[in-house]
Write a protein that holds these residues in place. Structure first.
Motif, PDB file in Angstrom:
ATOM      1  N   VAL A  26       0.869  -1.179   0.000  1.00 24.21           N
ATOM      2  CA  VAL A  26       0.000   0.000   0.000  1.00 24.21           C
ATOM      3  C   VAL A  26       0.904   1.227   0.000  1.00 24.21           C
ATOM      4  CG1 VAL A  26      -1.799   1.273   1.220  1.00 24.21           C
ATOM      5  CG2 VAL A  26      -1.804  -1.232   1.246  1.00 24.21           C
ATOM      6  N   VAL A  27       0.728   2.086  -0.990  1.00 23.15           N
ATOM      7  CA  VAL A  27       1.629   3.232  -1.170  1.00 23.15           C
ATOM      8  C   VAL A  27       0.823   4.512  -1.291  1.00 23.15           C
ATOM      9  CG1 VAL A  27       3.458   1.866  -2.252  1.00 23.15           C
ATOM     10  CG2 VAL A  27       1.666   2.889  -3.679  1.00 23.15           C
ATOM     11  N   GLU A  28       1.442   5.610  -0.952  1.00 24.98           N
ATOM     12  CA  GLU A  28       0.828   6.926  -1.109  1.00 24.98           C
ATOM     13  C   GLU A  28       1.146   7.471  -2.498  1.00 24.98           C
ATOM     14  OE1 GLU A  28      -1.091   8.412   1.223  1.00 24.98           O
ATOM     15  OE2 GLU A  28      -0.842   6.672   2.531  1.00 24.98           O
ATOM     16  N   GLY A  29       0.268   8.324  -2.987  1.00 21.11           N
ATOM     17  CA  GLY A  29       0.546   8.988  -4.257  1.00 21.11           C
ATOM     18  C   GLY A  29      -0.602   8.928  -5.219  1.00 21.11           C
ATOM     19  N   ASP A  30      -0.417   9.586  -6.355  1.00 20.85           N
ATOM     20  CA  ASP A  30      -1.445   9.663  -7.385  1.00 20.85           C
ATOM     21  C   ASP A  30      -1.592   8.327  -8.098  1.00 20.85           C
ATOM     22  OD1 ASP A  30      -3.181  11.454  -9.222  1.00 20.85           O
ATOM     23  OD2 ASP A  30      -1.827  10.424 -10.605  1.00 20.85           O
ATOM     24  N   ARG A  31      -2.820   7.856  -8.262  1.00 21.25           N
ATOM     25  CA  ARG A  31      -3.062   6.554  -8.889  1.00 21.25           C
ATOM     26  C   ARG A  31      -2.527   6.511 -10.311  1.00 21.25           C
ATOM     27  NH1 ARG A  31      -7.706   4.256 -11.732  1.00 21.25           N
ATOM     28  NH2 ARG A  31      -7.717   1.977 -11.481  1.00 21.25           N
ATOM     29  N   GLU A  32      -2.726   7.583 -11.080  1.00 25.04           N
ATOM     30  CA  GLU A  32      -2.268   7.581 -12.465  1.00 25.04           C
ATOM     31  C   GLU A  32      -0.749   7.467 -12.542  1.00 25.04           C
ATOM     32  OE1 GLU A  32      -4.210   7.437 -15.217  1.00 25.04           O
ATOM     33  OE2 GLU A  32      -5.808   7.178 -13.742  1.00 25.04           O
TER      34      GLU A  32
ATOM     35  N   VAL B 244      -3.383  -1.605 -10.455  1.00 24.74           N
ATOM     36  CA  VAL B 244      -3.332  -0.651  -9.342  1.00 24.74           C
ATOM     37  C   VAL B 244      -4.751  -0.370  -8.873  1.00 24.74           C
ATOM     38  CG1 VAL B 244      -2.658   1.685  -8.650  1.00 24.74           C
ATOM     39  CG2 VAL B 244      -1.200   0.366 -10.217  1.00 24.74           C
ATOM     40  N   ASP B 245      -4.989  -0.497  -7.557  1.00 26.24           N
ATOM     41  CA  ASP B 245      -6.337  -0.436  -7.001  1.00 26.24           C
ATOM     42  C   ASP B 245      -6.407   0.647  -5.931  1.00 26.24           C
ATOM     43  OD1 ASP B 245      -8.885  -0.901  -6.080  1.00 26.24           O
ATOM     44  OD2 ASP B 245      -8.624  -3.059  -5.838  1.00 26.24           O
ATOM     45  N   ALA B 246      -7.424   1.491  -6.026  1.00 29.92           N
ATOM     46  CA  ALA B 246      -7.598   2.559  -5.038  1.00 29.92           C
ATOM     47  C   ALA B 246      -8.798   2.323  -4.133  1.00 29.92           C
ATOM     48  CB  ALA B 246      -7.737   3.909  -5.748  1.00 29.92           C
ATOM     49  N   SER B 247      -9.382   1.131  -4.173  1.00 33.98           N
ATOM     50  CA  SER B 247     -10.551   0.854  -3.333  1.00 33.98           C
ATOM     51  C   SER B 247     -10.132   0.185  -2.027  1.00 33.98           C
ATOM     52  CB  SER B 247     -11.538  -0.051  -4.074  1.00 33.98           C
ATOM     53  OG  SER B 247     -10.959  -1.314  -4.346  1.00 33.98           O
ATOM     54  N   ASN B 248     -10.957   0.379  -0.997  1.00 31.53           N
ATOM     55  CA  ASN B 248     -10.734  -0.226   0.318  1.00 31.53           C
ATOM     56  C   ASN B 248      -9.384   0.134   0.937  1.00 31.53           C
ATOM     57  OD1 ASN B 248     -13.256  -1.707   0.499  1.00 31.53           O
ATOM     58  ND2 ASN B 248     -12.419  -3.024  -1.110  1.00 31.53           N
TER      59      ASN B 248
ATOM     60  N   ALA C 248      -4.143   6.819  -1.010  1.00 30.45           N
ATOM     61  CA  ALA C 248      -3.285   5.631  -1.093  1.00 30.45           C
ATOM     62  C   ALA C 248      -3.809   4.696  -2.171  1.00 30.45           C
ATOM     63  CB  ALA C 248      -3.237   4.909   0.251  1.00 30.45           C
ATOM     64  N   VAL C 249      -2.940   3.838  -2.688  1.00 25.56           N
ATOM     65  CA  VAL C 249      -3.332   2.814  -3.653  1.00 25.56           C
ATOM     66  C   VAL C 249      -2.644   1.511  -3.273  1.00 25.56           C
ATOM     67  CG1 VAL C 249      -3.718   4.432  -5.558  1.00 25.56           C
ATOM     68  CG2 VAL C 249      -1.458   3.389  -5.257  1.00 25.56           C
ATOM     69  N   VAL C 250      -3.213   0.410  -3.774  1.00 25.77           N
ATOM     70  CA  VAL C 250      -2.641  -0.916  -3.541  1.00 25.77           C
ATOM     71  C   VAL C 250      -2.026  -1.403  -4.845  1.00 25.77           C
ATOM     72  CG1 VAL C 250      -3.049  -3.254  -2.725  1.00 25.77           C
ATOM     73  CG2 VAL C 250      -4.444  -1.375  -1.843  1.00 25.77           C
ATOM     74  N   LEU C 251      -0.740  -1.741  -4.798  1.00 25.86           N
ATOM     75  CA  LEU C 251      -0.058  -2.339  -5.942  1.00 25.86           C
ATOM     76  C   LEU C 251      -0.149  -3.855  -5.848  1.00 25.86           C
ATOM     77  CD1 LEU C 251       3.218  -0.194  -5.916  1.00 25.86           C
ATOM     78  CD2 LEU C 251       0.996   0.367  -6.933  1.00 25.86           C
ATOM     79  N   LEU C 252      -0.030  -4.542  -6.967  1.00 24.30           N
ATOM     80  CA  LEU C 252      -0.013  -5.999  -6.947  1.00 24.30           C
ATOM     81  C   LEU C 252       1.229  -6.498  -6.198  1.00 24.30           C
ATOM     82  CD1 LEU C 252      -1.143  -6.865 -10.587  1.00 24.30           C
ATOM     83  CD2 LEU C 252      -2.508  -6.957  -8.491  1.00 24.30           C
ATOM     84  N   PRO C 253       1.186  -7.714  -5.679  1.00 27.44           N
ATOM     85  CA  PRO C 253       2.376  -8.257  -5.010  1.00 27.44           C
ATOM     86  C   PRO C 253       3.588  -8.234  -5.937  1.00 27.44           C
ATOM     87  CG  PRO C 253       0.461  -9.657  -4.623  1.00 27.44           C
ATOM     88  CD  PRO C 253       0.046  -8.656  -5.660  1.00 27.44           C
ATOM     89  N   GLU C 254       4.762  -8.139  -5.331  1.00 36.12           N
ATOM     90  CA  GLU C 254       5.996  -8.135  -6.122  1.00 36.12           C
ATOM     91  C   GLU C 254       6.127  -9.414  -6.932  1.00 36.12           C
ATOM     92  OE1 GLU C 254       8.413  -6.145  -6.766  1.00 36.12           O
ATOM     93  OE2 GLU C 254       8.368  -4.536  -5.302  1.00 36.12           O
TER      94      GLU C 254
ATOM     95  N   LEU D 225     -17.192 -16.250  -6.401  1.00 35.24           N
ATOM     96  CA  LEU D 225     -18.645 -16.320  -6.211  1.00 35.24           C
ATOM     97  C   LEU D 225     -18.996 -16.453  -4.734  1.00 35.24           C
ATOM     98  CD1 LEU D 225     -19.713 -18.671  -9.150  1.00 35.24           C
ATOM     99  CD2 LEU D 225     -20.086 -16.200  -8.966  1.00 35.24           C
ATOM    100  N   ALA D 226     -18.163 -17.189  -3.992  1.00 32.06           N
ATOM    101  CA  ALA D 226     -18.413 -17.357  -2.559  1.00 32.06           C
ATOM    102  C   ALA D 226     -17.884 -16.171  -1.752  1.00 32.06           C
ATOM    103  CB  ALA D 226     -17.780 -18.655  -2.063  1.00 32.06           C
ATOM    104  N   GLN D 227     -16.762 -15.622  -2.180  1.00 26.87           N
ATOM    105  CA  GLN D 227     -16.170 -14.510  -1.440  1.00 26.87           C
ATOM    106  C   GLN D 227     -16.991 -13.232  -1.584  1.00 26.87           C
ATOM    107  OE1 GLN D 227     -12.451 -15.102  -3.599  1.00 26.87           O
ATOM    108  NE2 GLN D 227     -11.338 -15.119  -1.642  1.00 26.87           N
ATOM    109  N   GLY D 228     -17.436 -12.939  -2.800  1.00 23.91           N
ATOM    110  CA  GLY D 228     -18.148 -11.696  -3.060  1.00 23.91           C
ATOM    111  C   GLY D 228     -17.214 -10.504  -3.061  1.00 23.91           C
ATOM    112  N   LYS D 229     -17.598  -9.464  -3.792  1.00 21.86           N
ATOM    113  CA  LYS D 229     -16.750  -8.278  -3.889  1.00 21.86           C
ATOM    114  C   LYS D 229     -16.812  -7.427  -2.630  1.00 21.86           C
ATOM    115  CE  LYS D 229     -14.939  -8.856  -7.905  1.00 21.86           C
ATOM    116  NZ  LYS D 229     -13.544  -9.332  -7.898  1.00 21.86           N
ATOM    117  N   LEU D 230     -17.955  -7.441  -1.925  1.00 22.20           N
ATOM    118  CA  LEU D 230     -18.127  -6.571  -0.771  1.00 22.20           C
ATOM    119  C   LEU D 230     -18.334  -7.368   0.504  1.00 22.20           C
ATOM    120  CD1 LEU D 230     -20.526  -3.957  -2.442  1.00 22.20           C
ATOM    121  CD2 LEU D 230     -18.050  -3.774  -2.143  1.00 22.20           C
ATOM    122  N   GLY D 231     -18.014  -8.651   0.490  1.00 22.73           N
ATOM    123  CA  GLY D 231     -18.323  -9.514   1.623  1.00 22.73           C
ATOM    124  C   GLY D 231     -17.272  -9.532   2.708  1.00 22.73           C
ATOM    125  N   GLY D 232     -16.115  -8.920   2.464  1.00 28.96           N
ATOM    126  CA  GLY D 232     -15.062  -8.968   3.469  1.00 28.96           C
ATOM    127  C   GLY D 232     -14.566 -10.374   3.728  1.00 28.96           C
TER     128      GLY D 232
END
Length: 314
Positions: free
Chosen positions: A51-57, A90-94, A99-105, A186-193
């Motif tokens: 998780v890093v700080e900065g502009d998503r673009e 690159v994901d800026a949700s949750n 901040a944004v989340v980068l994929l694993p190295e 399908l079991a996890q769901g996008k908003l199911g935590g």
């Protein structure tokens, strides 16, 4: 009857940098040998401090190896992992604002580490898949795919087998890791935590203990090995610019006969002369662009009358 079950446990705590993924999962499930543990790339990235700080673009640009296509603000790119996806993954949700989340190295290595820890603490031999969400070129919507894997076959080959009608299956190779990733979502769901899932019923895909297999890298085509290295508009631009290195996504060179047909179709009279293809220099612009996109490079005859095209080294 074959049975496939998917369990996505509730109650998994929020994941932060340095979190132990096995500690988060194991209190909520009872694993058996042959189970497949599925975990979202987002929680893997959070645990690994991605998780890093900065502009998503700006981060999309940093994670991009090559632009494939752009439509308005949407960028489809080939990222540093070799994946072709929107926004380089690159994901800026949750995450907190800004901040944004980068994929694993290295998602395959992440899967292998989790598999090893599960084996150490439970004695169970499981497969592990790390997932992310991706769109499809010809269909609406998104589905989860395997971007990391350890301890299982990611492709199930049916080549050489015969169907019920006696037809030999030549190229059928289900991407079973992607299929498992999708059914788990399908079991996890996008908003199911619910960042984890356990898929049971395909123990035949799980490799012996100590064998992590090829990983998800086996699912990624080499740059230039598919038919869609650029978007339709971008392919025209890249062929016109003809910058060094831009030819790779166009793929391997075509044969002399195929190149001759392409030139003729585009109104360029040409002929095959041994290992070369020749055309008049008055067609240099169009012929050179076609040559670049199809793996043929041009040289002028010493007299300057003809262009001679030679296949480039694939």
């Amino acid at each position: 009857m074959p049975t496939l079950t998917v369990t996505a446990p509730d109650g998994v705590a929020e994941v932060g940098a340095g979190a132990d993924l096995a500690d988060l999962l194991l209190p909520h499930v009872e694993l058996d040998d042959g189970d497949i543990v599925v975990v979202t790339s987002k929680v893997v990235s959070k645990a690994e401090g991605r998780v890093v700080e900065g502009d998503r673009e700006d981060w999309i640009t940093a994670e991009t190896v090559r632009l494939v296509a752009r439509r308005g603000p949407t960028r489809i790119v080939r990222n540093r992992l070799g994946l072709t996806m929107a926004a380089a993954g690159v994901d800026a949700s949750n995450v907190t604002r800004g901040a944004v989340v980068l994929l694993p190295e290295d998602p395959d290595a992440s899967a292998a580490r989790l598999r090893a820890v599960i084996a150490e603490r439970t004695g169970r031999n499981v497969g592990v898949i790390v997932t992310d969400t991706a769109g499809r070129a010809w269909r609406e919507g998104q589905t989860d795919i395997a971007i990391g894997a350890a301890g299982l076959l990611v492709l199930e080959s049916f080549e050489g087998r015969v169907d019920a009608h006696g037809n030999e299956l030549a190229v059928t190779a289900p991407a079973v890791a992607d299929e498992i990733a999708s059914v788990a979502e399908l079991a996890q769901g996008k908003l199911g935590g619910r960042p984890f899932a356990v898929v049971r019923g395909r123990a035949d895909l799980v490799l012996p203990a100590g064998d992590d297999g090829t990983g998800s890298k086996a699912l990624i085509r080499e740059d230039g090995a598919d038919m869609f290295g650029y978007g339709a508009r971008e392919a025209v631009v890249r062929a016109l610019v003809a910058a060094p290195g831009d030819d790779a996504p166009f793929g391997a060179p075509v044969t002399a006969e195929e190149f001759l047909d392409l030139l003729t179709t585009c109104g360029v009279p040409a002929r095959v002369d041994g290992a070369t293809v020749r055309c008049g220099s008055e067609h240099e612009g169009r012929a050179t662009i076609l040559g670049f996109a199809h793996g043929w490079s041009a040289q002028r005859d010493p007299g300057g009358v003809d262009l001679r095209f030679h296949r480039t080294t694939p």
